[in-house]
Each structure stands twice: as C-alpha cells, then as structure tokens.
Design an enzyme around this catalytic site. Structure first.
Site, PDB file in Angstrom:
ATOM      1  N   ARG A   1     -26.655  22.874  25.981  1.00 34.80           N
ATOM      2  CA  ARG A   1     -27.383  21.998  25.055  1.00 34.80           C
ATOM      3  C   ARG A   1     -26.545  20.796  24.649  1.00 34.80           C
ATOM      4  NH1 ARG A   1     -28.844  27.372  21.644  1.00 34.80           N
ATOM      5  NH2 ARG A   1     -30.246  28.324  23.185  1.00 34.80           N
ATOM      6  N   ARG A   2     -25.568  20.476  25.500  1.00 32.68           N
ATOM      7  CA  ARG A   2     -24.690  19.343  25.214  1.00 32.68           C
ATOM      8  C   ARG A   2     -24.773  18.270  26.305  1.00 32.68           C
ATOM      9  NH1 ARG A   2     -18.992  22.391  23.653  1.00 32.68           N
ATOM     10  NH2 ARG A   2     -19.723  23.561  21.816  1.00 32.68           N
TER      11      ARG A   2
ATOM     12  N   CYS B   1     -29.188  -1.416  22.336  1.00 31.30           N
ATOM     13  CA  CYS B   1     -30.522  -1.061  21.838  1.00 31.30           C
ATOM     14  C   CYS B   1     -30.898   0.333  22.336  1.00 31.30           C
ATOM     15  CB  CYS B   1     -31.533  -2.107  22.290  1.00 31.30           C
ATOM     16  SG  CYS B   1     -31.251  -3.745  21.595  1.00 31.30           S
TER      17      CYS B   1
ATOM     18  N   ARG C   1     -32.650   2.286  19.412  1.00 30.80           N
ATOM     19  CA  ARG C   1     -32.673   1.925  17.988  1.00 30.80           C
ATOM     20  C   ARG C   1     -33.656   0.798  17.713  1.00 30.80           C
ATOM     21  NH1 ARG C   1     -30.407  -2.879  17.121  1.00 30.80           N
ATOM     22  NH2 ARG C   1     -29.000  -3.716  18.704  1.00 30.80           N
TER      23      ARG C   1
ATOM     24  N   ASP D   1     -37.819  -4.655  21.802  1.00 32.59           N
ATOM     25  CA  ASP D   1     -38.680  -5.825  21.954  1.00 32.59           C
ATOM     26  C   ASP D   1     -39.825  -5.433  22.883  1.00 32.59           C
ATOM     27  OD1 ASP D   1     -39.866  -8.193  22.894  1.00 32.59           O
ATOM     28  OD2 ASP D   1     -38.014  -9.341  22.757  1.00 32.59           O
TER      29      ASP D   1
ATOM     30  N   ASN E   1     -37.317  -1.114  30.005  1.00 38.26           N
ATOM     31  CA  ASN E   1     -36.460  -0.028  29.542  1.00 38.26           C
ATOM     32  C   ASN E   1     -36.945   1.333  30.034  1.00 38.26           C
ATOM     33  OD1 ASN E   1     -35.940  -1.702  26.363  1.00 38.26           O
ATOM     34  ND2 ASN E   1     -34.619  -1.707  28.168  1.00 38.26           N
TER      35      ASN E   1
ATOM     36  N   HIS F   1     -41.187  -3.496  18.172  1.00 34.99           N
ATOM     37  CA  HIS F   1     -41.729  -4.694  17.536  1.00 34.99           C
ATOM     38  C   HIS F   1     -42.256  -5.715  18.544  1.00 34.99           C
ATOM     39  CE1 HIS F   1     -37.285  -4.985  17.937  1.00 34.99           C
ATOM     40  NE2 HIS F   1     -37.571  -6.173  18.465  1.00 34.99           N
TER      41      HIS F   1
END
Length: 289
Positions: free
Chosen positions: A145-146, A165, A185, A188, A199, A229
């Site tokens: 789980r790492r 980002c 985080r 665009d 992305n 956004h």
C-alpha cells in the site's frame, strides 16, 4: 460521441453554472496573470474527480489534443527524470515550459528533479529513485500500500519555478490489473486538466507504461483535481468546443507496443492512438502565467 466527450461537456457546464467565481470573493487577489499583466480570474469547482474504466482512453474528440506532445512530456519527466527545459525542446520539440524556466534553463527543483532524486528505500534500505522503487514494489510486493510517486517536497518548494500541478500518483494492484490515481492541486480546464485533456491522457499513457513493464493489464484510472477551473478568457472557447457535441465519432484507443520490456527504453514510437478523429477547429488558448 464517446463517454469521455460527454463527461467533458457535463463538467464544463457544471463549472459555468455551479462554480465559484473568483471575482465574487471580496478583496481577493489571484496569483496567475495573462501575458499583458492582467489578473487571470477563473470560475472553479473544488474537489472534482473523474473515474475512467479499464481500457478507456481519456482523450476527447471535441477538439484536437496534441497527444504525442503530451506523452513526450511524460517521457521527459518520468523516463528521462529531467527538469531541463532545453532538453525537452531539443529532444522532443516541446515548448510547454518556456515561460517558467530559470536562468539555467530548468524548472529548478520541480518535476523531473524530484523524480530523479536518490533516496534510501524504506523497503530495502538501498539507494533508489521514485520510478525504480515503484516498479520494484509492484513486481515484488503487489499487495503493498506504498506504491506512489510525488513531486512535492516542502524543503524544495522555494526553489521550484512552478509548484507542480499534477504532483502525485498512487497505484494499486487489483488481481491482474493495475489501478492508478492522479492527484492534481490545480487544473486549467481548457489548457490541460479537463476530462479527456492533456493531463488525463498523458497520465493514462504513464499507466500503460508502468503496467506493461510490471506485467499487469491497465485498470481503473481516477483523476482528482482539487481546484478545476475555467479562466475568464477561456469561457467563449469552451462554448465553441462544446458546440461540437452530438456528432458520432469513433472511440479512440491508445496502445503501447507489446515489445516493451524496459521502462527506460520506451519511446514515443511505442505508442499508437487508434480511431482518433477529432473535430475540426483552430482555437487560440492564452495561458495564464
């Protein structure tokens, strides 16, 4: 129209109708600016995620995505483990990062710098890097789980020309499939972070790469964006793109060569995007700096 196109249209509508307008926040200033120096305000949704099905290629057909350029950036960050923008331009002819380079022609201690950094593996006690640790862990300890990578290091933030980002991936083996979550985080919508945008597509390519060299089939891909956004100067362009909805187009499928054995040997020529017939349209997309 593909499911990915539908999701793009639905979330664009949600941002425009239910999003928070940064101009409505009293005494609020925004960090990004346009090239002419004007503040780049946006309408945003907090904590948005999209889940793609196993084998579903996250690329929209409502407008053309420079898919090879997107994958080349991933190769530069994760395979080359580089933050050298001059290398990105000379080797791949990609110019995404020209506006954020430092005097040395790099992104400082951001992106590939963090992926390349050596550290002591908590599992083996030996020196490693993030990609080697990830691949070794998925092969030798599939139920671990790492399994993750990160490009954020608090000690290095001040030395980054831009804080990443899309900064973290988390991986889980589910039977014979490899699932991945991308944590972002800030996103665009028009330029990169929309469903089926650059992305999502480029990190799906990374999922194919890691799955291929670790012996798994690609599984679910979840893309989480904390702040998704649409900038004020992008609203009209998004409307024009959505107008392309309703036209039946083939469902694209990204494949990676079965000949791939070693992660560090992968090139753009190992990828093939099938059935990609995007709608026509030449859109000018200003980038907030």
């Amino acid at each position: 129209m593909s499911r990915v196109d539908d999701i793009y249209r639905e979330i664009a509508h949600e941002i425009k109708t239910d999003g928070i307008n940064e101009r409505d926040v009293d005494s609020a200033e925004v960090r990004p600016i346009w090239e002419d120096g004007e503040p780049a305000y946006a309408i945003y949704l907090p904590q948005k995620f999209v889940e793609y099905k196993p084998g579903e290629t996250p690329i929209i057909s409502l407008r053309k995505i420079a898919w090879k350029t997107a994958i080349k950036e991933i190769l530069w960050i994760y395979k080359d483990r580089s933050n050298d923008v001059d290398e990105l331009k000379s080797k791949y002819n990609v110019h995404y990062w020209d506006q954020w380079t430092d005097e040395a022609g790099t992104l400082g201690k951001a992106y590939g710098y963090q992926i390349n950094k050596d550290f002591i593996s908590p599992e083996t006690g030996k020196m490693t890097n993030q990609i080697d640790r990830l691949i070794e862990g998925l092969k030798n300890n599939p139920l671990g789980r790492r399994h993750f990578t990160t490009m954020l290091n608090m000690n290095d933030l001040a030395d980054m020309t831009l804080i990443p980002c899309a900064f973290m991936t988390m991986w889980t083996v589910s039977g014979d499939r490899l699932d991945m979550t991308l944590i972002q985080r800030s996103g665009d919508f028009l330029a990169a972070a929309a469903p089926g945008g650059i992305n999502a597509f480029q990190y799906y390519a990374l999922l194919l790469m890691i799955a291929k060299v670790t012996g798994y089939r690609p599984g679910k891909f979840v893309h989480f964006v904390q702040n998704l956004h649409i900038y004020d100067r992008h609203l009209d362009v998004v409307d024009k793109i959505i107008e392309k909805s309703g036209v039946e187009r083939p469902v694209p499928n990204l494949r990676i060569s079965d000949d791939v054995k070693n992660f560090y040997d992968i090139t753009i020529d190992d990828f093939k995007l099938e059935n990609y017939e995007p709608a026509d349209g030449d859109y000018k997309i200003p980038i907030a700096i």
